[in-house]
Design a protein around this motif. Structure first.
Motif, PDB file in Angstrom:
ATOM      1  N   GLN A   1       2.157   1.858  -3.434  1.00  0.00           N
ATOM      2  CA  GLN A   1       1.106   2.460  -4.269  1.00  0.00           C
ATOM      3  C   GLN A   1       0.905   3.933  -3.914  1.00  0.00           C
ATOM      4  O   GLN A   1       0.782   4.797  -4.781  1.00  0.00           O
TER       5      GLN A   1
ATOM      6  N   LYS B   1       0.824  -1.209   0.000  1.00  0.00           N
ATOM      7  CA  LYS B   1       0.000   0.000   0.000  1.00  0.00           C
ATOM      8  C   LYS B   1       0.860   1.262   0.000  1.00  0.00           C
ATOM      9  O   LYS B   1       0.540   2.257  -0.662  1.00  0.00           O
TER      10      LYS B   1
ATOM     11  N   CYS C   1       1.456   7.170  -6.310  1.00  0.00           N
ATOM     12  CA  CYS C   1       0.374   8.140  -6.532  1.00  0.00           C
ATOM     13  C   CYS C   1       0.788   9.530  -6.055  1.00  0.00           C
ATOM     14  O   CYS C   1       0.537  10.540  -6.718  1.00  0.00           O
TER      15      CYS C   1
END
Length: 633
Positions: A488, A485, A492
């Motif tokens: 990610q 996570k 982002c």
């Protein structure tokens, strides 16, 4: 000489001196100031030389500087070879003596710093042979020499490491790995602390474990000390045997002082020298050439890293295994005759090796004797140069020997006291060993109790550890998911950050354009207002000029300017007339002024003459003045 002074001034103006001299100010320094500059340069090389020479006697200053220059191996130039002249010039601060010293020191400051640093540890203290007869003094002197040799090797290794080709990337990787290991160990210690805090009397148990560790370290230290003392005893026994052998050989040489024995020794020496020249030295020269060739090849190759060294070590191991296999095959194939020959060959090689070893020992002994004789000659020359005195002889030497004997008696008394202290130390050491045994027994019993308590606690903590393993597995899964996570999120966030930076750049550009347009707008408004004001003034001027009213015309700027012009013209006319009158009356006025100055000078001359005549006329004399008689009182 001017180039030398320029070099000295340039280096003194740089770091770390920063003297701010020029050629004139430096050349005009007083002798004391010049000596202080020399002392500052020496203090930069050796920090022990930091001193104000005004607070020091000239003899001490000269002795201190001469000793340091001798350590630094400074040789006076050709015009100062006389040591007394050089010393006298150093005392009085003579420029022809100090300038070459400063030039020599400033040329090689870094090299001399290194030499002064090494001199503190490598200048050997000469101990008289009378004191070396004592075992403690001899042992201390030997330890001192061993420490000096160890310092030499360590310094060489340090220099080699400084010049070696280790890459910083490998060192950084090692440091990062060590830091990670450190963090893991810290976390493990914290976990163990949390576990131990739940146990009863954990502080007391930790204290006992700490004491146990301290006692074990002390036991290891004492064992090491015991081994060192054994080694010292072994070395002392060997030294005693060597000294006894030397004494025997010296007695034998003194007893066998005959022509035949001398001829025999000379023949042995000739054989030894011929062996060294024909056999040993050529072999050593060949081996040195091979070693030099190998070292040149090594130097020509690029610097190796850790991986290259591992590859070379693996290759060396493979080659060694192959050599061992070949030797085994050769031994399997050898016949009995070759085996017998191999025995003779081995014996011959052993004898040749012994011969070479004895020759090397004899050569080392000769070199040592030559070095000692050279040192004796150097020391005598130094004493003659520095002190101007010769070696003690006759009665002076007897007095010196009597002083040494008195000192030796004092030394023997002190040595006896030390022996008593050593005996007492042996008793205390024995008592310490007995107490240690008792302490070990007590500690052993404590350790048994601690082991039993630890086993009980382990059995009690077994289910908790099982649950902790499951929780660890869950924690690993959660951390893996968290890492995914996080990756990610990072990607982002990186994209959003790039978009945000682009938008910020666009906004910044638009704001700059807006500010430029606003400034342009305000500038045009100001210009329009100025033009309106000028237009208003022009219209008012036209109205006043066209108007029939005289008062309005007078208010016009044109009328005011014409009026001012007329007034200025009238004023210029009056000034020109006045200038003309001054020019016309200038000649007569100058003549009249000259006449008045002449008149004033004439009156002053009359006054002086009158005063002079009055001072020369005696009292009671009648003088005639202006046709009348006057009595001077």
């Amino acid at each position: 000489m001017s180039d030398q002074i320029k070099f000295i001034v340039d280096n003194l103006n740089k770091e770390p001196f920063r003297k701010n001299y020029n050629l004139i100010t430096f050349d005009s320094l007083e002798p004391m100031q010049l000596l202080q500059v020399l002392n500052d340069v020496l203090a930069e090389i050796d920090p022990k030389q930091v001193v104000d020479i005004r607070e020091e006697m000239p003899e001490q200053t000269t002795k201190r500087m001469l000793s340091l220059l001798g350590i630094l191996k400074y040789k006076p130039p050709g015009n100062a070879t006389d040591m007394s002249t050089f010393r006298q010039g150093l005392v009085i601060g003579s420029k022809p003596v100090i300038y070459p010293v400063l030039h020599w020191l400033l040329q090689r400051t870094n090299e001399l710093k290194k030499r002064a640093y090494l001199a503190r540890f490598l200048i050997k203290l000469e101990v008289p042979s009378e004191f070396l007869q004592d075992e403690t003094v001899a042992d201390t002197n030997k330890q001192y020499e061993e420490l000096m040799e160890a310092f030499k090797t360590l310094h060489k290794e340090c220099e080699q490491l400084k010049t070696s080709g280790f890459s910083t990337a490998e060192i950084r990787r090692d440091i990062s790995a060590m830091e990670e290991e450190k963090d893991q160990l810290i976390k493990r210690v914290e976990r163990l602390k949390k576990r131990v805090e739940t146990v009863q009397n954990h502080q007391r148990m930790l204290k006992i474990a700490r004491q146990l560790r301290v006692e074990k370290e002390r036991e290891e230290f004492l064992a090491q000390q015991k081994q060192e003392q054994k080694n010292q005893l072994f070395h002392a026994v060997q030294r005693l045997q060597r000294v006894q052998n030397q004494l025997k050989s010296m007695r034998h040489a003194a007893a066998d002082a005959k022509p035949e024995s001398l001829m025999k020794r000379l023949e042995e020496e000739i054989k030894f020298n011929s062996y060294m020249v024909t056999e040993k030295f050529p072999k050593e020269l060949e081996s040195k050439k091979k070693e030099l060739h190998f070292l040149q090849q090594v130097v020509s190759e690029p610097a190796m890293g850790h991986s290259d060294l591992l590859e070379l070590e693996s290759k060396i191991n493979e080659i060694n295994t192959q050599i061992n296999q070949l030797i085994e095959k050769k031994m399997m194939r050898n016949e009995p005759i070759e085996g017998k020959l191999s025995l003779y060959r081995q014996q011959a090689s052993i004898i040749s090796r012994k011969k070479e070893a004895k020759a090397e020992e004899l050569q080392e002994a000769k070199e040592k004797l030559a070095n000692l004789e050279r040192e004796v000659s150097v020391k005598t020359n130094q004493t003659r140069e520095f002190d101007g005195t010769e070696v003690l002889k006759g009665d002076e030497f007897k007095r010196y020997v009597s002083k040494l004997r008195s000192k030796s008696t004092v030394f023997k008394k002190k040595h006896q006291i030390i022996a008593e202290f050593k005996a007492e130390f042996g008793l205390l050491q024995r008592t310490e060993e007995l107490l240690k045994q008792r302490h070990e027994n007590i500690q052993h019993q404590l350790v048994k109790k601690l082991n039993s308590l630890v086993s009980e606690k382990k059995s009690a903590l077994a289910p908790v550890i099982k649950e902790l393993r499951q929780l660890r597995q869950k924690c690993q899964e959660l951390t893996q998911e968290c890492d995914e996570k996080k990756s990610q999120y990072d990607s982002c966030a990186a994209g959003l950050e790039s978009n945000r930076s682009k938008l910020e750049q666009e906004v910044r550009g638009l704001r700059e354009e807006c500010l430029q347009e606003e400034s342009r707008y305000h500038y045009t408004n100001c210009m329009i207002k100025n033009l309106e004001i000028q237009l208003r003034r022009a219209t008012d001027e036209m109205k006043a000029y066209v108007s029939s009213d005289q008062q309005e015309k007078r208010k016009a700027i044109r009328q005011q300017y014409t009026k001012n012009i007329a007034e200025q013209e009238n004023l210029g006319k009056k000034l020109r007339e006045k200038q003309k009158a001054v020019r016309e009356s200038h000649g007569p006025n100058m003549k009249q002024a000259k006449m008045w100055r002449d008149f004033e000078q004439l009156m002053e001359c009359k006054k002086q003459c009158f005063l002079k005549q009055q001072s020369q006329t005696p009292m009671g004399q009648v003088i005639q003045e202006g046709g009348e008689d006057r009595l001077v009182l």
